[in-house]
Each structure stands twice: as structure tokens, then as C-alpha cells.
Scaffold this active site. Structure first.
Site, PDB file in Angstrom:
ATOM      1  N   ARG A 252      23.442  23.434  84.221  1.00 41.88           N
ATOM      2  CA  ARG A 252      24.335  24.585  84.071  1.00 41.88           C
ATOM      3  C   ARG A 252      23.991  25.700  85.042  1.00 41.88           C
ATOM      4  NH1 ARG A 252      28.071  24.373  79.637  1.00 41.88           N
ATOM      5  NH2 ARG A 252      27.480  22.509  78.502  1.00 41.88           N
TER       6      ARG A 252
ATOM      7  N   ARG B 269      35.022  20.973  66.414  1.00 43.60           N
ATOM      8  CA  ARG B 269      33.707  21.586  66.617  1.00 43.60           C
ATOM      9  C   ARG B 269      33.715  23.049  66.177  1.00 43.60           C
ATOM     10  NH1 ARG B 269      31.909  19.776  72.669  1.00 43.60           N
ATOM     11  NH2 ARG B 269      31.300  21.972  72.765  1.00 43.60           N
TER      12      ARG B 269
ATOM     13  N   ARG C 181      32.308  31.345  75.380  1.00 50.39           N
ATOM     14  CA  ARG C 181      31.916  30.222  76.246  1.00 50.39           C
ATOM     15  C   ARG C 181      32.588  30.332  77.609  1.00 50.39           C
ATOM     16  NH1 ARG C 181      33.800  25.466  72.775  1.00 50.39           N
ATOM     17  NH2 ARG C 181      33.025  24.136  74.437  1.00 50.39           N
TER      18      ARG C 181
ATOM     19  N   ARG D 178      41.270  20.178  70.327  1.00 45.55           N
ATOM     20  CA  ARG D 178      40.357  19.023  70.436  1.00 45.55           C
ATOM     21  C   ARG D 178      39.923  18.510  69.060  1.00 45.55           C
ATOM     22  NH1 ARG D 178      35.172  19.558  74.116  1.00 45.55           N
ATOM     23  NH2 ARG D 178      34.838  21.419  72.868  1.00 45.55           N
TER      24      ARG D 178
ATOM     25  N   LYS E 240      35.073  17.039  80.910  1.00 46.33           N
ATOM     26  CA  LYS E 240      33.853  16.330  81.336  1.00 46.33           C
ATOM     27  C   LYS E 240      33.523  15.185  80.372  1.00 46.33           C
ATOM     28  CE  LYS E 240      31.325  20.081  81.042  1.00 46.33           C
ATOM     29  NZ  LYS E 240      32.325  21.045  80.537  1.00 46.33           N
TER      30      LYS E 240
HETATM   31  P1  AP5 Z   1      36.533  17.496  76.804  1.00 46.49           P
HETATM   32  O1  AP5 Z   1      36.432  16.220  77.564  1.00 46.49           O
HETATM   33  O2  AP5 Z   1      35.959  17.518  75.433  1.00 46.49           O
HETATM   34  O3  AP5 Z   1      35.989  18.722  77.683  1.00 46.49           O
HETATM   35  P2  AP5 Z   1      34.511  19.094  78.122  1.00 46.49           P
HETATM   36  O4  AP5 Z   1      34.576  19.570  79.517  1.00 46.49           O
HETATM   37  O5  AP5 Z   1      33.568  17.966  77.818  1.00 46.49           O
HETATM   38  O6  AP5 Z   1      34.274  20.317  77.144  1.00 46.49           O
HETATM   39  P3  AP5 Z   1      33.019  20.741  76.275  1.00 46.49           P
HETATM   40  O7  AP5 Z   1      33.546  21.802  75.347  1.00 46.49           O
HETATM   41  O8  AP5 Z   1      32.333  19.567  75.621  1.00 46.49           O
HETATM   42  O9  AP5 Z   1      32.102  21.327  77.362  1.00 46.49           O
HETATM   43  P4  AP5 Z   1      31.028  22.376  77.171  1.00 46.49           P
HETATM   44  O10 AP5 Z   1      30.371  22.362  78.475  1.00 46.49           O
HETATM   45  O11 AP5 Z   1      31.529  23.681  76.677  1.00 46.49           O
HETATM   46  O12 AP5 Z   1      30.206  21.828  75.894  1.00 46.49           O
HETATM   47  P5  AP5 Z   1      28.934  20.874  75.732  1.00 46.49           P
HETATM   48  O13 AP5 Z   1      29.241  19.942  74.644  1.00 46.49           O
HETATM   49  O14 AP5 Z   1      28.462  20.373  77.024  1.00 46.49           O
HETATM   50  O15 AP5 Z   1      38.106  17.872  76.754  1.00 46.49           O
HETATM   51  C1  AP5 Z   1      38.536  18.988  75.985  1.00 46.49           C
HETATM   52  C2  AP5 Z   1      39.900  18.647  75.347  1.00 46.49           C
HETATM   53  O16 AP5 Z   1      40.878  18.539  76.381  1.00 46.49           O
HETATM   54  C3  AP5 Z   1      39.918  17.311  74.586  1.00 46.49           C
HETATM   55  O17 AP5 Z   1      40.669  17.485  73.421  1.00 46.49           O
HETATM   56  C4  AP5 Z   1      40.617  16.337  75.555  1.00 46.49           C
HETATM   57  O18 AP5 Z   1      41.358  15.355  74.853  1.00 46.49           O
HETATM   58  C5  AP5 Z   1      41.529  17.263  76.346  1.00 46.49           C
HETATM   59  N1  AP5 Z   1      41.705  16.832  77.736  1.00 46.49           N
HETATM   60  C6  AP5 Z   1      40.717  16.426  78.588  1.00 46.49           C
HETATM   61  N2  AP5 Z   1      41.234  16.126  79.799  1.00 46.49           N
HETATM   62  C7  AP5 Z   1      42.587  16.363  79.702  1.00 46.49           C
HETATM   63  C8  AP5 Z   1      43.673  16.227  80.647  1.00 46.49           C
HETATM   64  N3  AP5 Z   1      43.493  15.810  81.905  1.00 46.49           N
HETATM   65  N4  AP5 Z   1      44.891  16.579  80.227  1.00 46.49           N
HETATM   66  C9  AP5 Z   1      45.099  17.002  78.946  1.00 46.49           C
HETATM   67  N5  AP5 Z   1      44.118  17.147  78.009  1.00 46.49           N
HETATM   68  C10 AP5 Z   1      42.875  16.825  78.399  1.00 46.49           C
HETATM   69  O19 AP5 Z   1      27.852  21.956  75.240  1.00 46.49           O
HETATM   70  C11 AP5 Z   1      27.951  22.546  73.964  1.00 46.49           C
HETATM   71  C12 AP5 Z   1      26.910  23.657  73.860  1.00 46.49           C
HETATM   72  O20 AP5 Z   1      25.596  23.095  74.010  1.00 46.49           O
HETATM   73  C13 AP5 Z   1      27.008  24.740  74.945  1.00 46.49           C
HETATM   74  O21 AP5 Z   1      27.899  25.770  74.566  1.00 46.49           O
HETATM   75  C14 AP5 Z   1      25.554  25.230  75.026  1.00 46.49           C
HETATM   76  O22 AP5 Z   1      25.279  26.130  73.975  1.00 46.49           O
HETATM   77  C15 AP5 Z   1      24.752  23.953  74.780  1.00 46.49           C
HETATM   78  N6  AP5 Z   1      24.404  23.258  76.032  1.00 46.49           N
HETATM   79  C16 AP5 Z   1      24.856  22.041  76.459  1.00 46.49           C
HETATM   80  N7  AP5 Z   1      24.310  21.721  77.642  1.00 46.49           N
HETATM   81  C17 AP5 Z   1      23.501  22.749  77.987  1.00 46.49           C
HETATM   82  C18 AP5 Z   1      22.680  23.018  79.117  1.00 46.49           C
HETATM   83  N8  AP5 Z   1      22.584  22.145  80.146  1.00 46.49           N
HETATM   84  N9  AP5 Z   1      21.982  24.182  79.149  1.00 46.49           N
HETATM   85  C19 AP5 Z   1      22.045  25.050  78.118  1.00 46.49           C
HETATM   86  N10 AP5 Z   1      22.817  24.878  77.027  1.00 46.49           N
HETATM   87  C20 AP5 Z   1      23.549  23.733  76.958  1.00 46.49           C
END
Ligand code: AP5
Length: 212
Positions: free
Chosen positions: A88, A160, A171, A127, A13
Site C-alpha cells: 500500500r 463487509r 477508505r 458488494r 482487485k
Molecule cells: P472487489 O474486487 O471486491 O474490489 P477490491 O479492489 O478488491 O476492493 P477491496 O474493498 O477489497 O479493496 P481494499 O483495498 O479496500 O480492501 P482489502 O480487502 O484489501 O470489487 C468491488 C465490487 O465491485 C464487487 O462487488 C465486484 O463484483 C464489483 N466489480 C468489480 N469489478 C467490476 C467491473 N469491472 N464492473 C462492475 N463491477 C465490478 O483491505 C481491507 C482492509 O484491510 C483495509 O481497509 C486495511 O485496513 C487493511 N489492509 C489490507 N491490506 C493492507 C496493507 N497492505 N497494509 C495495511 N492495511 C491493509
């Protein structure tokens, strides 16, 4: 235009949001990035968020929704935005729908990036992120030209805390998009599912086509 990016942790994402923002100039709003910024700055919100993030749990809805609504109330979000990591669940989705409706807007697209668990574990474990500009890398799939340094700004790359294996397992158990949330957007007629297990460019092309 308002776009929601859905998908499990590590689906891509954030990576795709950075690419789409560069291609379309659509504002990228990531609740995960907002929480991490608060953690870094040691705010009360950051201290609260960290207690949940470190265990692989969602931050409580009330806090998250308040933060998101404040963000979309700023002038730069008036013309549209792309939400990465929000909503979410259906409670968060309803809050977002109501806030947009109050200004005569709505979610135009909900794009679900689908990736299998085995691949998610490999993506999160490899990552790396630029501490300075937030650019995302993967040590195998999308490596920087010089190990440990950002191609764009030369900043230091870091991993991270919540990408440690024990937290990743939590997660993946607790944070996949619930069926009711996916159904919410299907019912609104805005859902499109994208196969996220292809090259970065192929996924970006599909997402851009769905938006344009
Ligand atoms: P990446 O693009 O970083 O993936 P992502 O889907 O953004 O993963 P996140 O871990 O950031 O999502 P998340 O939802 O767990 O965390 P968030 O930061 O929102 O890609 C991952 C890796 O894969 C990278 O190394 C990339 O290079 C590689 N890659 C990507 N595409 C690829 C492809 N096609 N082929 C090969 N490799 C590829 O949230 C963090 C924390 O915040 C949560 O755990 C929660 O505690 C809190 N939080 C955030 N939002 C909320 C909410 N709305 N409600 C409650 N708590 C929340």
C-alpha cells in the site's frame, strides 16, 4: 512470476485476482482476506487489525509486513504469487522487494486498475461476498443466480462492515495508491495501467495479456 495488483478500494482487485488465479493457477495472496480471517477467528492480530479496518485506516506497516513475509515464506509461494492489497506504500514495497531479492526473485508486473470515485462508491455499496468460499458478487453488476446465495457453493452471502458509507468515505480518502508507490513500479519498468471501468471480462482479458 510475482505480480502486484494495485488500485483504490473497490477497483476490482479481489474479483480479478480470483479470475486470474483460476485461469493461471497463480497463487492469490490478499492481505485484506488474511486480516478478515484473523478477525473472524478472534486472534490478537485480528483484534488489532479490526481497530484500524473499522475506521477505514491501514493496519500499521510493521504488523502487515510481518504477516506478509511469513505468508510468502511458505512453500506454496516459492514459484510465484499475485499480491492483492499489498503493498500500500513504498515502505511495504521495499520490504517485499527485499524479501523477493533474497531468494533471487522480483516483482515482474505491477498492474494498476483505475476506476473513478463515483463508480467505486457504487461498487462497494453493492458488494456481496460468500461467507463460505469468498466468491465476490455485486447486486447489480454481477449478481448471484439466487439472491443471498453463492452460485459456486451455495454459501450465505454477506456485506463487509467496512462497506458502510462512512467507512467507504474514509477508505477512499486514505487508501488510494500513493503517487510514490505508483512511481516506484514505473521506475522499475513493470507498471501497466488498466482501465477498470469496463466489463469484468474485458478487464480480465487485459490483465491476463499483461501477465502472459
Ligand atoms: P472487489 O474486487 O471486491 O474490489 P477490491 O479492489 O478488491 O476492493 P477491496 O474493498 O477489497 O479493496 P481494499 O483495498 O479496500 O480492501 P482489502 O480487502 O484489501 O470489487 C468491488 C465490487 O465491485 C464487487 O462487488 C465486484 O463484483 C464489483 N466489480 C468489480 N469489478 C467490476 C467491473 N469491472 N464492473 C462492475 N463491477 C465490478 O483491505 C481491507 C482492509 O484491510 C483495509 O481497509 C486495511 O485496513 C487493511 N489492509 C489490507 N491490506 C493492507 C496493507 N497492505 N497494509 C495495511 N492495511 C491493509
Amino acid at each position: 512470476m510475482y505480480v502486484v495488483l494495485l488500485g483504490p478500494p473497490g477497483a476490482g482487485k479481489g474479483t480479478q485476482a480470483q479470475r486470474i488465479a483460476a485461469a493461471t493457477r497463480l497463487l492469490h495472496i490478499s492481505t485484506g482476506d488474511m486480516f478478515r480471517e484473523n478477525v473472524k477467528n478472534g486472534t490478537n492480530l485480528g483484534k488489532l487489525a479490526e481497530t484500524h479496518m473499522s475506521k477505514g485506516e491501514l493496519v500499521p506497516d510493521e504488523v502487515t509486513i510481518r504477516m506478509l513475509l511469513e505468508r510468502i515464506g511458505r512453500p506454496d509461494a516459492a514459484a510465484g504469487a499475485m499480491f492483492d492489497g499489498f503493498p500500500r506504500n513504498v515502505v511495504q514495497a521495499a520490504a517485499l522487494d527485499a524479501a523477493l531479492a533474497s531468494r533471487g526473485a522480483k516483482i515482474d508486473r505491477a498492474l494498476m486498475i483505475a476506476v473513478r470515485d463515483e463508480e467505486l462508491v457504487a461498487r462497494l455499496g453493492g458488494r456481496w461476498i460468500c461467507r463460505n468460499c469468498g466468491q465476490l458478487y455485486h447486486e447489480r453488476n454481477d449478481p448471484p443466480k439466487k439472491p443471498g446465495l453463492c452460485d459456486k457453493c451455495g454459501g450465505e452471502l454477506y456485506q463487509r462492515d467496512d462497506d458502510r458509507p462512512a467507512v467507504v468515505a474514509a477508505r477512499l480518502e486514505k487508501q488510494k495508491p500513493p503517487a510514490a508507490l505508483v512511481e516506484h513500479y514505473r521506475t522499475l519498468g513493470v507498471l501497466k495501467e488498466i482501465d477498470g471501468e469496463r466489463s469484468l471480462d474485458a478487464v480480465t482479458a487485459d490483465l491476463l495479456e499483461a501477465i502472459r
